[in-house]
Design a protein around this motif. Structure first.
Motif, PDB file in Angstrom:
ATOM      1  N   PHE A 101      -7.354   3.043  -2.030  1.00 40.72           N
ATOM      2  CA  PHE A 101      -7.045   3.163  -0.614  1.00 40.72           C
ATOM      3  C   PHE A 101      -8.323   3.054   0.139  1.00 40.72           C
ATOM      4  O   PHE A 101      -8.275   2.091   1.274  1.00 40.72           O
ATOM      5  CB  PHE A 101      -6.341   4.379  -0.391  1.00 40.72           C
ATOM      6  N   ASN A 158      -8.775  -6.588   6.396  1.00 40.38           N
ATOM      7  CA  ASN A 158      -7.322  -6.372   6.598  1.00 40.38           C
ATOM      8  C   ASN A 158      -6.681  -5.545   7.520  1.00 40.38           C
ATOM      9  O   ASN A 158      -7.206  -4.369   7.436  1.00 40.38           O
ATOM     10  CB  ASN A 158      -6.443  -6.323   5.154  1.00 40.38           C
ATOM     11  N   PRO A 159      -5.728  -5.930   8.179  1.00 39.36           N
ATOM     12  CA  PRO A 159      -5.268  -5.048   9.145  1.00 39.36           C
ATOM     13  C   PRO A 159      -4.547  -3.872   8.919  1.00 39.36           C
ATOM     14  O   PRO A 159      -4.618  -2.713   9.293  1.00 39.36           O
ATOM     15  CB  PRO A 159      -4.433  -5.730  10.295  1.00 39.36           C
ATOM     16  N   PRO A 174      -4.092  -1.244   5.020  1.00 39.58           N
ATOM     17  CA  PRO A 174      -3.833   0.048   5.830  1.00 39.58           C
ATOM     18  C   PRO A 174      -5.107   0.269   7.060  1.00 39.58           C
ATOM     19  O   PRO A 174      -6.054  -0.380   6.693  1.00 39.58           O
ATOM     20  CB  PRO A 174      -3.823   1.027   4.947  1.00 39.58           C
ATOM     21  N   GLY A 175      -4.583   0.923   7.883  1.00 42.35           N
ATOM     22  CA  GLY A 175      -5.576   1.112   8.998  1.00 42.35           C
ATOM     23  C   GLY A 175      -5.555   2.676   9.478  1.00 42.35           C
ATOM     24  O   GLY A 175      -5.343   3.551   8.759  1.00 42.35           O
ATOM     25  N   GLY A 176      -5.858   2.844  10.724  1.00 43.61           N
ATOM     26  CA  GLY A 176      -6.059   4.211  11.160  1.00 43.61           C
ATOM     27  C   GLY A 176      -4.804   5.025  10.959  1.00 43.61           C
ATOM     28  O   GLY A 176      -4.727   6.280  10.783  1.00 43.61           O
ATOM     29  N   ALA A 213      -4.603   6.381   7.618  1.00 47.29           N
ATOM     30  CA  ALA A 213      -5.471   7.421   7.444  1.00 47.29           C
ATOM     31  C   ALA A 213      -5.055   8.512   7.974  1.00 47.29           C
ATOM     32  O   ALA A 213      -5.320   9.651   7.730  1.00 47.29           O
ATOM     33  CB  ALA A 213      -6.803   6.966   8.075  1.00 47.29           C
ATOM     34  N   LEU A 233      -8.865   0.567   3.194  1.00 48.98           N
ATOM     35  CA  LEU A 233      -9.097   0.579   4.614  1.00 48.98           C
ATOM     36  C   LEU A 233     -10.412   0.139   5.217  1.00 48.98           C
ATOM     37  O   LEU A 233     -10.432  -0.233   6.192  1.00 48.98           O
ATOM     38  CB  LEU A 233      -9.157   2.216   4.443  1.00 48.98           C
ATOM     39  N   ALA A 234     -11.182   0.077   4.362  1.00 50.48           N
ATOM     40  CA  ALA A 234     -12.802  -0.453   4.839  1.00 50.48           C
ATOM     41  C   ALA A 234     -12.337  -1.973   4.814  1.00 50.48           C
ATOM     42  O   ALA A 234     -13.479  -2.633   5.616  1.00 50.48           O
ATOM     43  CB  ALA A 234     -13.694  -0.171   3.744  1.00 50.48           C
ATOM     44  N   SER A 235     -11.595  -2.703   4.539  1.00 51.87           N
ATOM     45  CA  SER A 235     -11.734  -4.259   4.448  1.00 51.87           C
ATOM     46  C   SER A 235     -11.351  -4.743   5.765  1.00 51.87           C
ATOM     47  O   SER A 235     -10.921  -3.984   6.679  1.00 51.87           O
ATOM     48  CB  SER A 235     -10.717  -4.763   3.528  1.00 51.87           C
ATOM     49  N   MET A 258       0.956  -1.170  -0.183  1.00 49.04           N
ATOM     50  CA  MET A 258       0.096   0.000  -0.114  1.00 49.04           C
ATOM     51  C   MET A 258       0.870   1.339   0.111  1.00 49.04           C
ATOM     52  O   MET A 258       1.518   1.386   1.010  1.00 49.04           O
ATOM     53  CB  MET A 258      -0.757  -0.021   1.260  1.00 49.04           C
TER      54      MET A 258
END
Lengths: 209, 209
Positions: free
Chosen positions: A10, A18-19, A21-23, A26, A14-16, A1
């Motif tokens: 992205f 998967n850990p 990408p996360g916060g 963002a 993010l919504a998936s 990513m």
């Protein structure tokens, strides 16, 4: 990513479940948007009739905001890498004593990185907030709302990055580093809260004038 | 400018002296990131051992957060289109009386759209904040910081969208619509401020527990 991905891709990832990408990623993107909006205010103001007196200041702010924008954009993949290495560490074998020790070390290294990256993100966002004041005070009135969005984005980014420190630091064995990180962060957040509301109020006042 | 652009390209164009994309598009992306993070919490929680009792609730939240995410992503180009048409209206010829009248009408139509789009963005962000509470209350503890980033992003997005209403609405001739928009917005922002801090406090408490 990386930030070469499309915005749609992205958001989808993010919504998936998967850990990454996360916060953390963002947060870095929000911070980069904040820096970009400071740059926008400067770019519009430079060369604008009636803004000759602040041109040198706008150029000085722009040079810094562009550096911070690129730094924050780079943090998107740094955050993903830090978190992925932490997850990989948790998956290491833990049967023999030497495996257990190696796994524990790898987890600690991963946690440290997953604390350092968001802490650095929060520091840089505080700098974006400082620049947003200068851009909003002196920049072209017609784009003042963009300066306001810039400070809001940078503040949300700083608070978001902080949450990632708060979730990772407590599990660190090096509690001196963990507590120093949290103490620094609490101070940064206090500054950011006060300064964000102050710049926001300045923007609202200019919008009403 | 659409969300099919890369993040780097978006940030580059946001930073430039071009009027679009600006703060309105940044607001929509922040809102979409907020919705995406609510979806992430739900996706991770669905099927998780120990979270069977909240699975139906997580599925219900997810269906809504995904709708809002796509809605907010679409607002990125809606905001650019609204602002571009306003700028085009200002550039219309204004020599003859009929030209002046046509230009004034086009400006009013542009201002109305440039008020409606961010107002709608703020409304949708308030819904994202509502969902972030449900995700943070019931979702998997391991991704609670992502729920926290979600609410912070949605709140910054709502406040940012509001700035775009505040800058455009005062120039509307239809002051009934303008004042109704601002009144609705002030109420929305009050709700968002209280609710965001409440969800954030919930997240911090869960992080410390």
């Amino acid at each position: 990513m990386t930030t070469q991905s499309s915005i749609d891709e992205f958001l989808e990832r993010l919504a998936s479940g998967n850990p990454t990408p996360g916060g953390g990623s963002a947060a870095a993107i929000m911070g980069a948007m904040g820096a970009a909006l400071v740059s926008m205010v400067c770019n519009v103001s430079i060369g604008k009739k009636g803004y000759e007196a602040v041109e040198a200041e706008m150029r000085a702010v722009l040079a810094q905001s562009e550096t911070l924008r690129l730094r924050l954009a780079a943090m998107v993949s740094e955050d993903v890498a830090a978190f992925d290495s932490l997850l990989a560490a948790y998956k290491l074998p833990k049967v023999s004593d030497s495996e257990k020790a190696r796994r524990a070390d790898a987890i600690q290294a991963g946690l440290r990185r997953a604390t350092e990256v968001p802490l650095d993100c929060a520091r840089v966002c505080a700098d974006v907030i400082r620049l947003s004041r200068r851009a909003s005070e002196h920049g072209y009135r017609g784009v003042i709302s963009d300066g306001g969005v810039g400070v809001l984005a940078a503040y949300a980014a700083a608070r978001s990055a902080a949450l990632n420190v708060f979730i990772n630091a407590p599990a660190l064995k090096d509690q001196q580093f963990a507590q120093a990180s949290i103490a620094e962060l609490e101070k940064l957040l206090e500054f950011c809260a006060v300064e964000c509301e102050s710049v926001y109020a300045l923007v609202r006042k200019k919008l009403e004038a």
